[in-house]
Design a protein around this motif. Structure first.
Motif, PDB file in Angstrom:
ATOM      1  N   GLU A   1       0.829  -1.208   0.000  1.00 21.91           N
ATOM      2  CA  GLU A   1       0.000   0.000   0.000  1.00 21.91           C
ATOM      3  C   GLU A   1       0.863   1.257   0.000  1.00 21.91           C
ATOM      4  O   GLU A   1       0.510   2.262  -0.631  1.00 21.91           O
ATOM      5  CB  GLU A   1      -0.923  -0.011   1.216  1.00 21.91           C
ATOM      6  CG  GLU A   1      -2.044  -1.029   1.100  1.00 21.91           C
ATOM      7  CD  GLU A   1      -2.961  -1.039   2.313  1.00 21.91           C
ATOM      8  OE1 GLU A   1      -2.490  -0.636   3.407  1.00 21.91           O
ATOM      9  OE2 GLU A   1      -4.123  -1.451   2.164  1.00 21.91           O
ATOM     10  N   THR A   2       1.999   1.210   0.683  1.00 25.92           N
ATOM     11  CA  THR A   2       2.918   2.349   0.682  1.00 25.92           C
ATOM     12  C   THR A   2       3.479   2.578  -0.711  1.00 25.92           C
ATOM     13  O   THR A   2       3.550   3.717  -1.194  1.00 25.92           O
ATOM     14  CB  THR A   2       4.057   2.116   1.688  1.00 25.92           C
ATOM     15  OG1 THR A   2       3.504   1.930   2.990  1.00 25.92           O
ATOM     16  CG2 THR A   2       5.015   3.304   1.699  1.00 25.92           C
TER      17      THR A   2
ATOM     18  N   MET B   1       0.826   4.131  -2.924  1.00 28.92           N
ATOM     19  CA  MET B   1       0.608   5.541  -2.598  1.00 28.92           C
ATOM     20  C   MET B   1       1.734   6.401  -3.167  1.00 28.92           C
ATOM     21  O   MET B   1       1.506   7.522  -3.632  1.00 28.92           O
ATOM     22  CB  MET B   1       0.506   5.718  -1.077  1.00 28.92           C
ATOM     23  CG  MET B   1       0.205   7.164  -0.657  1.00 28.92           C
ATOM     24  SD  MET B   1      -1.345   7.806  -1.348  1.00 28.92           S
ATOM     25  CE  MET B   1      -2.531   6.830  -0.416  1.00 28.92           C
TER      26      MET B   1
ATOM     27  N   LYS C   1       1.015   6.984  -6.662  1.00 28.25           N
ATOM     28  CA  LYS C   1      -0.060   7.959  -6.826  1.00 28.25           C
ATOM     29  C   LYS C   1       0.410   9.389  -6.597  1.00 28.25           C
ATOM     30  O   LYS C   1       0.081  10.300  -7.363  1.00 28.25           O
ATOM     31  CB  LYS C   1      -1.204   7.627  -5.864  1.00 28.25           C
ATOM     32  CG  LYS C   1      -2.408   8.548  -5.984  1.00 28.25           C
ATOM     33  CD  LYS C   1      -3.513   8.105  -5.033  1.00 28.25           C
ATOM     34  CE  LYS C   1      -4.730   9.006  -5.152  1.00 28.25           C
ATOM     35  NZ  LYS C   1      -5.820   8.572  -4.243  1.00 28.25           N
ATOM     36  N   THR C   2       1.197   9.608  -5.544  1.00 30.92           N
ATOM     37  CA  THR C   2       1.599  10.973  -5.179  1.00 30.92           C
ATOM     38  C   THR C   2       2.878  11.445  -5.863  1.00 30.92           C
ATOM     39  O   THR C   2       3.110  12.644  -5.992  1.00 30.92           O
ATOM     40  CB  THR C   2       1.793  11.081  -3.661  1.00 30.92           C
ATOM     41  OG1 THR C   2       2.884  10.225  -3.265  1.00 30.92           O
ATOM     42  CG2 THR C   2       0.519  10.689  -2.924  1.00 30.92           C
TER      43      THR C   2
ATOM     44  N   LYS D   1       4.403  13.538   0.591  1.00 26.40           N
ATOM     45  CA  LYS D   1       2.941  13.450   0.466  1.00 26.40           C
ATOM     46  C   LYS D   1       2.439  12.052   0.809  1.00 26.40           C
ATOM     47  O   LYS D   1       1.370  11.885   1.385  1.00 26.40           O
ATOM     48  CB  LYS D   1       2.512  13.839  -0.947  1.00 26.40           C
ATOM     49  CG  LYS D   1       2.676  15.314  -1.248  1.00 26.40           C
ATOM     50  CD  LYS D   1       2.181  15.648  -2.650  1.00 26.40           C
ATOM     51  CE  LYS D   1       2.333  17.135  -2.934  1.00 26.40           C
ATOM     52  NZ  LYS D   1       1.892  17.480  -4.326  1.00 26.40           N
ATOM     53  N   THR D   2       3.228  11.052   0.462  1.00 25.44           N
ATOM     54  CA  THR D   2       2.855   9.677   0.813  1.00 25.44           C
ATOM     55  C   THR D   2       2.782   9.528   2.324  1.00 25.44           C
ATOM     56  O   THR D   2       1.830   8.936   2.858  1.00 25.44           O
ATOM     57  CB  THR D   2       3.880   8.677   0.238  1.00 25.44           C
ATOM     58  OG1 THR D   2       3.824   8.728  -1.190  1.00 25.44           O
ATOM     59  CG2 THR D   2       3.588   7.267   0.706  1.00 25.44           C
TER      60      THR D   2
ATOM     61  N   GLU E   1       2.241  11.866   4.520  1.00 24.11           N
ATOM     62  CA  GLU E   1       1.090  12.626   5.015  1.00 24.11           C
ATOM     63  C   GLU E   1      -0.210  11.865   4.790  1.00 24.11           C
ATOM     64  O   GLU E   1      -1.062  11.789   5.671  1.00 24.11           O
ATOM     65  CB  GLU E   1       1.029  13.994   4.320  1.00 24.11           C
ATOM     66  CG  GLU E   1       2.168  14.927   4.707  1.00 24.11           C
ATOM     67  CD  GLU E   1       2.167  16.220   3.897  1.00 24.11           C
ATOM     68  OE1 GLU E   1       1.336  16.318   2.965  1.00 24.11           O
ATOM     69  OE2 GLU E   1       2.977  17.112   4.193  1.00 24.11           O
ATOM     70  N   ASN E   2      -0.364  11.288   3.604  1.00 19.54           N
ATOM     71  CA  ASN E   2      -1.601  10.586   3.269  1.00 19.54           C
ATOM     72  C   ASN E   2      -1.803   9.329   4.099  1.00 19.54           C
ATOM     73  O   ASN E   2      -2.938   8.948   4.413  1.00 19.54           O
ATOM     74  CB  ASN E   2      -1.631  10.211   1.785  1.00 19.54           C
ATOM     75  CG  ASN E   2      -1.808  11.426   0.884  1.00 19.54           C
ATOM     76  OD1 ASN E   2      -2.112  12.509   1.343  1.00 19.54           O
ATOM     77  ND2 ASN E   2      -1.630  11.229  -0.407  1.00 19.54           N
ATOM     78  N   LEU E   3      -0.691   8.674   4.465  1.00 20.67           N
ATOM     79  CA  LEU E   3      -0.776   7.432   5.240  1.00 20.67           C
ATOM     80  C   LEU E   3      -0.585   7.664   6.741  1.00 20.67           C
ATOM     81  O   LEU E   3      -0.579   6.710   7.515  1.00 20.67           O
ATOM     82  CB  LEU E   3       0.277   6.433   4.739  1.00 20.67           C
ATOM     83  CG  LEU E   3       0.102   5.947   3.294  1.00 20.67           C
ATOM     84  CD1 LEU E   3       1.237   5.005   2.907  1.00 20.67           C
ATOM     85  CD2 LEU E   3      -1.246   5.250   3.118  1.00 20.67           C
ATOM     86  N   PHE E   4      -0.415   8.941   7.133  1.00 19.27           N
ATOM     87  CA  PHE E   4      -0.205   9.301   8.533  1.00 19.27           C
ATOM     88  C   PHE E   4       1.002   8.566   9.106  1.00 19.27           C
ATOM     89  O   PHE E   4       0.966   7.992  10.193  1.00 19.27           O
ATOM     90  CB  PHE E   4      -1.460   9.006   9.369  1.00 19.27           C
ATOM     91  CG  PHE E   4      -2.683   9.729   8.892  1.00 19.27           C
ATOM     92  CD1 PHE E   4      -3.621   9.090   8.095  1.00 19.27           C
ATOM     93  CD2 PHE E   4      -2.881  11.068   9.234  1.00 19.27           C
ATOM     94  CE1 PHE E   4      -4.750   9.765   7.657  1.00 19.27           C
ATOM     95  CE2 PHE E   4      -4.002  11.746   8.792  1.00 19.27           C
ATOM     96  CZ  PHE E   4      -4.937  11.093   7.991  1.00 19.27           C
TER      97      PHE E   4
END
Length: 302
Positions: free
Chosen positions: A7-8, A11, A14-15, A20-21, A23-26
């Motif tokens: 998933e990382t 992401m 995608k980013t 940003k990755t 940030e999106n995945l916290f």
């Protein structure tokens, strides 16, 4: 190789950016970098081309080739989770626009939740039409309902509802007639909603006539609240009119213009290659939707 690493990686794809990755995945940036490095070491290939001074990352050729593999891996993992926790329950993610959820499918969802045999779990998402096509193509939803017909290679589109448009005003509106021409109404007090592309064209030619609407909304909730002002008026499809009528007193008129607005068409969208885990849930939902829409006088297309 585990789901968090996959998933990382997706992401990052995608980013195109590690920050940003994270940030999106916290997550922290070191955690993102560690997951990526661990995945590369297990695969024995470099997935990311690291260049100093470049904020946007680039994939290696192996990284590009790994994208569809990673997506299939996530899909299989999700299906394994469903198998593990399902206990014969069905899971369905449905995506709709705001007004479709609020005005059309609100009662259908409630009816399904009130059934004695609650064997289907619903995840309901609200997005714009163009967003729903992308979500479906990426298997982030199982079924979608939109009012824009867009062409996507892996998506099947079917019209299910065609709705007539009406003029809607507050119950104490100054002009109350069974049939009203839009020229009789004050354009400064129109609440405009762009129901779909053909309606937008009709409205530009026959109502606004080149002028920009004073107020434009894109949610059912805001339209509902603004309709409390007796000076306000709007043009809306029958499902929105009927839903608002259950929530506040309104006056509804036929549109007296010589050129009538196009009826709003609702489309059901499905993936050509759906996830096996969602097939039965989609079938069950379609059957219940068909029965529900047939019971309404809205213009079900079958």
């Amino acid at each position: 190789m585990n789901i968090s690493e996959i998933e990382t990686f997706l992401m990052i794809v995608k980013t195109k950016n590690i920050t940003k990755t994270a940030e999106n995945l916290f997550l922290s940036q070191p955690t993102v970098s560690h997951r990526l490095k661990s995945l590369e070491e297990e695969l024995g290939v470099k997935l990311i081309a690291r260049k100093k001074g470049h904020k946007q990352i680039e994939l290696t050729s192996q990284g590009e080739e790994f994208i569809p593999i990673a997506e299939r891996w996530v899909s299989v993992w999700q299906e394994m989770q469903l198998l593990k926790h399902s206990r014969e329950k069905l899971y369905l993610t449905v995506g709709c626009t705001d007004t479709l959820n609020s005005a059309i499918f609100f009662d259908l969802y409630r009816n399904m939740l009130n059934e004695k045999e609650q064997f289907i779990n619903l995840h309901i998402k609200t997005h714009y039409s163009y967003e729903l096509y992308s979500l479906l193509e990426n298997h982030e939803i199982d079924l979608g309902f939109v009012y824009h017909h867009l062409h996507f290679k892996n998506i099947v589109t079917k019209p299910v509802l065609k709705e007539k448009m009406y003029i809607m005003q507050a119950e104490d509106a100054p002009i109350k007639k069974p049939v009203i021409h839009t020229d009789e109404l004050n354009p400064d007090w129109e609440i405009f909603a762009s129901w779909e592309a053909n309606y937008q064209v009709w409205h530009d030619q026959n109502v606004s006539k080149g002028n920009r609407p004073r107020v434009e909304v894109d949610t059912f909730e805001l339209l509902l609240h603004l309709m409390s002002d007796p000076r306000m008026w709007t043009i809306a499809p029958v499902t929105v009119v009927e839903r608002i009528r259950t929530l506040r007193p309104i006056y509804v008129s036929e549109i007296g213009n010589t050129s009538k607005p196009p009826e709003r068409v609702t489309y059901m969208i499905k993936h050509k290659y759906p996830n096996e885990a969602s097939l039965k849930a989609v079938q069950v939902f379609e059957e219940k939707m068909k029965e529900y829409l047939k019971s309404k006088d809205w213009g079900y297309l079958g």
